[in-house]
Design a protein around this motif. Sequence first.
Motif, PDB file in Angstrom:
ATOM      1  N   THR A   4      -5.622  -2.045  11.847  1.00  0.00           N
ATOM      2  CA  THR A   4      -4.512  -2.816  12.248  1.00  0.00           C
ATOM      3  C   THR A   4      -4.386  -3.123  13.553  1.00  0.00           C
ATOM      4  O   THR A   4      -4.096  -4.054  14.002  1.00  0.00           O
ATOM      5  CB  THR A   4      -3.195  -2.032  11.466  1.00  0.00           C
ATOM      6  OG1 THR A   4      -3.514  -2.334   9.939  1.00  0.00           O
ATOM      7  CG2 THR A   4      -2.111  -2.805  11.798  1.00  0.00           C
ATOM      8  N   PHE A  59     -10.298  15.278   8.790  1.00  0.00           N
ATOM      9  CA  PHE A  59     -10.609  14.267   9.806  1.00  0.00           C
ATOM     10  C   PHE A  59     -10.434  15.023  11.294  1.00  0.00           C
ATOM     11  O   PHE A  59     -11.414  14.696  12.139  1.00  0.00           O
ATOM     12  CB  PHE A  59      -9.563  13.352   9.847  1.00  0.00           C
ATOM     13  CG  PHE A  59      -9.772  12.221   8.495  1.00  0.00           C
ATOM     14  CD1 PHE A  59     -10.651  12.251   7.913  1.00  0.00           C
ATOM     15  CD2 PHE A  59      -8.571  11.222   8.553  1.00  0.00           C
ATOM     16  CE1 PHE A  59     -10.878  11.265   6.983  1.00  0.00           C
ATOM     17  CE2 PHE A  59      -8.808  10.296   7.437  1.00  0.00           C
ATOM     18  CZ  PHE A  59      -9.962  10.221   6.690  1.00  0.00           C
ATOM     19  N   ARG A 104      -4.924  15.781   6.730  1.00  0.00           N
ATOM     20  CA  ARG A 104      -6.223  15.161   7.182  1.00  0.00           C
ATOM     21  C   ARG A 104      -6.898  16.151   8.061  1.00  0.00           C
ATOM     22  O   ARG A 104      -7.529  15.765   9.097  1.00  0.00           O
ATOM     23  CB  ARG A 104      -5.673  13.802   8.050  1.00  0.00           C
ATOM     24  CG  ARG A 104      -4.902  12.761   7.591  1.00  0.00           C
ATOM     25  CD  ARG A 104      -4.983  11.672   8.002  1.00  0.00           C
ATOM     26  NE  ARG A 104      -4.851  10.410   7.192  1.00  0.00           N
ATOM     27  CZ  ARG A 104      -5.254   9.128   7.597  1.00  0.00           C
ATOM     28  NH1 ARG A 104      -5.700   9.102   8.809  1.00  0.00           N
ATOM     29  NH2 ARG A 104      -5.197   8.238   6.805  1.00  0.00           N
ATOM     30  N   GLY A 113      -8.276  -0.430   3.565  1.00  0.00           N
ATOM     31  CA  GLY A 113      -7.652  -0.835   4.809  1.00  0.00           C
ATOM     32  C   GLY A 113      -7.008  -2.355   4.513  1.00  0.00           C
ATOM     33  O   GLY A 113      -7.455  -3.322   4.077  1.00  0.00           O
ATOM     34  N   VAL A 114      -6.158  -2.370   5.409  1.00  0.00           N
ATOM     35  CA  VAL A 114      -5.399  -3.901   5.307  1.00  0.00           C
ATOM     36  C   VAL A 114      -6.123  -4.617   6.237  1.00  0.00           C
ATOM     37  O   VAL A 114      -6.369  -5.895   5.827  1.00  0.00           O
ATOM     38  CB  VAL A 114      -3.808  -3.645   6.195  1.00  0.00           C
ATOM     39  CG1 VAL A 114      -3.144  -5.138   6.023  1.00  0.00           C
ATOM     40  CG2 VAL A 114      -3.143  -3.076   4.812  1.00  0.00           C
ATOM     41  N   SER A 115      -6.596  -4.364   7.190  1.00  0.00           N
ATOM     42  CA  SER A 115      -7.638  -5.178   8.030  1.00  0.00           C
ATOM     43  C   SER A 115      -8.731  -5.335   7.522  1.00  0.00           C
ATOM     44  O   SER A 115      -9.451  -6.406   7.837  1.00  0.00           O
ATOM     45  CB  SER A 115      -7.695  -4.766   9.552  1.00  0.00           C
ATOM     46  OG  SER A 115      -7.886  -3.303   9.566  1.00  0.00           O
ATOM     47  N   ARG A 118       0.797  -1.062   0.041  1.00  0.00           N
ATOM     48  CA  ARG A 118      -0.247   0.019   0.007  1.00  0.00           C
ATOM     49  C   ARG A 118       0.905   1.475  -0.049  1.00  0.00           C
ATOM     50  O   ARG A 118       0.308   2.270  -0.758  1.00  0.00           O
ATOM     51  CB  ARG A 118      -1.077  -0.049   1.042  1.00  0.00           C
ATOM     52  CG  ARG A 118      -1.993   1.419   1.102  1.00  0.00           C
ATOM     53  CD  ARG A 118      -2.891   1.234   2.230  1.00  0.00           C
ATOM     54  NE  ARG A 118      -2.363   1.378   3.524  1.00  0.00           N
ATOM     55  CZ  ARG A 118      -3.215   0.843   4.610  1.00  0.00           C
ATOM     56  NH1 ARG A 118      -4.535   0.566   4.543  1.00  0.00           N
ATOM     57  NH2 ARG A 118      -2.567   1.100   6.060  1.00  0.00           N
ATOM     58  N   LYS A 126      -2.602   6.689   1.361  1.00  0.00           N
ATOM     59  CA  LYS A 126      -2.648   6.961   2.810  1.00  0.00           C
ATOM     60  C   LYS A 126      -1.786   8.055   3.247  1.00  0.00           C
ATOM     61  O   LYS A 126      -0.593   8.031   3.317  1.00  0.00           O
ATOM     62  CB  LYS A 126      -2.030   5.745   3.682  1.00  0.00           C
ATOM     63  CG  LYS A 126      -2.411   5.948   5.252  1.00  0.00           C
ATOM     64  CD  LYS A 126      -2.172   4.538   5.474  1.00  0.00           C
ATOM     65  CE  LYS A 126      -2.109   4.403   7.138  1.00  0.00           C
ATOM     66  NZ  LYS A 126      -3.297   4.696   8.054  1.00  0.00           N
ATOM     67  N   GLU A 176     -15.796   5.898   5.746  1.00  0.00           N
ATOM     68  CA  GLU A 176     -15.032   5.185   6.929  1.00  0.00           C
ATOM     69  C   GLU A 176     -14.757   6.117   8.060  1.00  0.00           C
ATOM     70  O   GLU A 176     -15.242   7.338   8.030  1.00  0.00           O
ATOM     71  CB  GLU A 176     -13.525   4.969   6.194  1.00  0.00           C
ATOM     72  CG  GLU A 176     -12.839   6.330   5.667  1.00  0.00           C
ATOM     73  CD  GLU A 176     -11.791   6.119   4.693  1.00  0.00           C
ATOM     74  OE1 GLU A 176     -10.996   5.242   4.988  1.00  0.00           O
ATOM     75  OE2 GLU A 176     -11.215   7.263   4.379  1.00  0.00           O
ATOM     76  N   GLY A 177     -14.009   5.751   9.078  1.00  0.00           N
ATOM     77  CA  GLY A 177     -13.731   6.574   9.997  1.00  0.00           C
ATOM     78  C   GLY A 177     -12.511   7.201   9.866  1.00  0.00           C
ATOM     79  O   GLY A 177     -11.656   7.050   9.007  1.00  0.00           O
ATOM     80  N   THR A 178     -11.997   8.013  10.904  1.00  0.00           N
ATOM     81  CA  THR A 178     -10.870   8.686  10.708  1.00  0.00           C
ATOM     82  C   THR A 178      -9.703   7.923  10.844  1.00  0.00           C
ATOM     83  O   THR A 178      -8.751   8.252  10.494  1.00  0.00           O
ATOM     84  CB  THR A 178     -10.719   9.658  11.905  1.00  0.00           C
ATOM     85  OG1 THR A 178     -10.827   9.338  12.963  1.00  0.00           O
ATOM     86  CG2 THR A 178     -11.738  11.169  11.437  1.00  0.00           C
ATOM     87  N   SER A 179      -9.785   6.493  11.236  1.00  0.00           N
ATOM     88  CA  SER A 179      -8.887   5.684  11.463  1.00  0.00           C
ATOM     89  C   SER A 179      -9.203   4.155  11.294  1.00  0.00           C
ATOM     90  O   SER A 179      -8.437   3.290  12.047  1.00  0.00           O
ATOM     91  CB  SER A 179      -7.903   5.859  12.906  1.00  0.00           C
ATOM     92  OG  SER A 179      -8.839   5.653  13.928  1.00  0.00           O
ATOM     93  N   PHE A 180     -10.370   3.786  10.691  1.00  0.00           N
ATOM     94  CA  PHE A 180     -10.825   2.624  10.616  1.00  0.00           C
ATOM     95  C   PHE A 180     -11.907   2.380   9.500  1.00  0.00           C
ATOM     96  O   PHE A 180     -12.297   3.383   8.930  1.00  0.00           O
ATOM     97  CB  PHE A 180     -11.463   2.225  11.917  1.00  0.00           C
ATOM     98  CG  PHE A 180     -12.387   3.237  12.478  1.00  0.00           C
ATOM     99  CD1 PHE A 180     -13.740   3.192  11.916  1.00  0.00           C
ATOM    100  CD2 PHE A 180     -12.079   4.174  13.348  1.00  0.00           C
ATOM    101  CE1 PHE A 180     -14.779   4.239  12.327  1.00  0.00           C
ATOM    102  CE2 PHE A 180     -13.030   5.226  13.756  1.00  0.00           C
ATOM    103  CZ  PHE A 180     -14.231   5.241  13.427  1.00  0.00           C
ATOM    104  N   ASN A 181     -12.177   1.362   9.132  1.00  0.00           N
ATOM    105  CA  ASN A 181     -13.334   0.946   8.170  1.00  0.00           C
ATOM    106  C   ASN A 181     -14.278   0.389   8.758  1.00  0.00           C
ATOM    107  O   ASN A 181     -14.199   0.277  10.046  1.00  0.00           O
ATOM    108  CB  ASN A 181     -12.677   0.114   7.022  1.00  0.00           C
ATOM    109  CG  ASN A 181     -11.463   0.682   6.162  1.00  0.00           C
ATOM    110  OD1 ASN A 181     -10.394  -0.016   6.316  1.00  0.00           O
ATOM    111  ND2 ASN A 181     -11.900   1.494   5.329  1.00  0.00           N
TER     112      ASN A 181
HETATM  113  C1  LIG Z   1      -8.562   6.769   7.110  1.00  0.00           C
HETATM  114  C2  LIG Z   1      -8.233   5.386   7.629  1.00  0.00           C
HETATM  115  N1  LIG Z   1      -9.183   4.494   6.877  1.00  0.00           N
HETATM  116  C3  LIG Z   1      -9.143   3.281   7.314  1.00  0.00           C
HETATM  117  C4  LIG Z   1      -7.991   2.892   8.364  1.00  0.00           C
HETATM  118  C5  LIG Z   1      -7.709   1.277   8.591  1.00  0.00           C
HETATM  119  O1  LIG Z   1      -6.578   0.850   7.821  1.00  0.00           O
HETATM  120  P1  LIG Z   1      -5.877  -0.446   8.298  1.00  0.00           P
HETATM  121  O2  LIG Z   1      -6.795  -1.483   8.346  1.00  0.00           O
HETATM  122  O3  LIG Z   1      -4.834  -0.505   6.928  1.00  0.00           O
HETATM  123  O4  LIG Z   1      -5.144  -0.306   9.484  1.00  0.00           O
HETATM  124  C6  LIG Z   1      -7.072   3.812   8.695  1.00  0.00           C
HETATM  125  C7  LIG Z   1      -6.049   3.273   9.481  1.00  0.00           C
HETATM  126  O5  LIG Z   1      -5.190   4.301  10.059  1.00  0.00           O
HETATM  127  C8  LIG Z   1      -7.206   5.095   8.329  1.00  0.00           C
HETATM  128  O6  LIG Z   1      -6.489   6.122   8.421  1.00  0.00           O
END
Ligand SMILES: Cc1ncc(COP(=O)(O)O)c(C=O)c1O
Length: 316
Positions: free
Chosen positions: A251, A161, A158, A213-215, A56, A154, A188-193
């Motif tokens: 992640t 956010f 931001r 998102g990788v996860s 990524r 990525k 999505e969220g600010t740090s998650f799907n």
């Molecule tokens: C905007 C955003 N969406 C989704 C994710 C989840 O991504 P990942 O599963 O790769 O951690 C993140 C991770 O920080 C993110 O910043």
Amino acid sequence: MPKMKDFTAYHNGEWKPWSDVKIDPLDLGFVLGDTVFETLRTFNGKPLIWKEHIERIYRSLKYTRMNCGLNPEEMYSMLVEGINKNKNLLKECGDFNIWLQISRGTSMDGPPTIFAQYKPVPFDTFTDWYRDGAHVVFAKTKSHSFQTIDPKIKHSSRMNFVLAQLETKDIDPNALTALTDLDGHVTEGTSFNIMTVKDGVIKTPTDSNILQGVSRDVVIRLAKNLGLEILEENIQPYDLVTADEVFLSRTTPGIVPVSKVDNVDIEGEIPGPITQKLLAAYGELVGFDLMDQAFSYENVEHEDLISTLNHRHKKK
Ligand SMILES: Cc1ncc(COP(=O)(O)O)c(C=O)c1O
């Protein structure tokens, strides 16, 4: 718990104490947010699910036309070397979070700045989510569209956010922030799907206006292996509020169950039955139970260096 100054970081080809890393004030990463990054974690000290993060960041680099000067194999070896450099701190931390940041440097022609910092996984910030479910609030501020800054990159631009999180905080100080796109579809969220479950079917937004998102990919793979139906399609906040289960993927915690969306309760057990199955499968993939590990480290305080982008959800 180790302090950040105890860690060894990588900065432009050298390993040094974290506190000795000096970023140039003219760096375009600082001046313009011209940075791409990854957050990886170790699993029991091992570099698991890293290939996807490396792929990524090389897609992010390619799209933003940055050349970091390392090839993906060299990048992987460098990141693994950091585990060894910091291995004396592993037991106390449980596991490492790794932030890999690459900026264009001080001019449009580079050379780039590469910074990889190792930190403790902040288990205490997500044990309450595992136990009681996280709260999610939709902000008025929108996600970027692929027509503005493609969210598949990525990147660190931001401000949307940050503004969204400030709005969320006014509504529920403990809530995580979710966004929609300009058409009102959940992104999505600010740090998650984001994933929902209704009548046994898992749904997650398509990847047009989100970070891949990788996860999220791990969850899609695990769900398919478990024979669960999982669809990538447009969903709206309505679908979360009326879902049987809602969960997030990211992640560091892997999977986070959600108990409230826009102040409305998600009924039933937390984590719900499908979320539990996926958490168990995630545990099998990485070789241990993610929730058990977090609970065993939850009373360990760590320096609060992780940005405003991750709301703390700490017991007072
Ligand atoms: C905007 C955003 N969406 C989704 C994710 C989840 O991504 P990942 O599963 O790769 O951690 C993140 C991770 O920080 C993110 O910043």
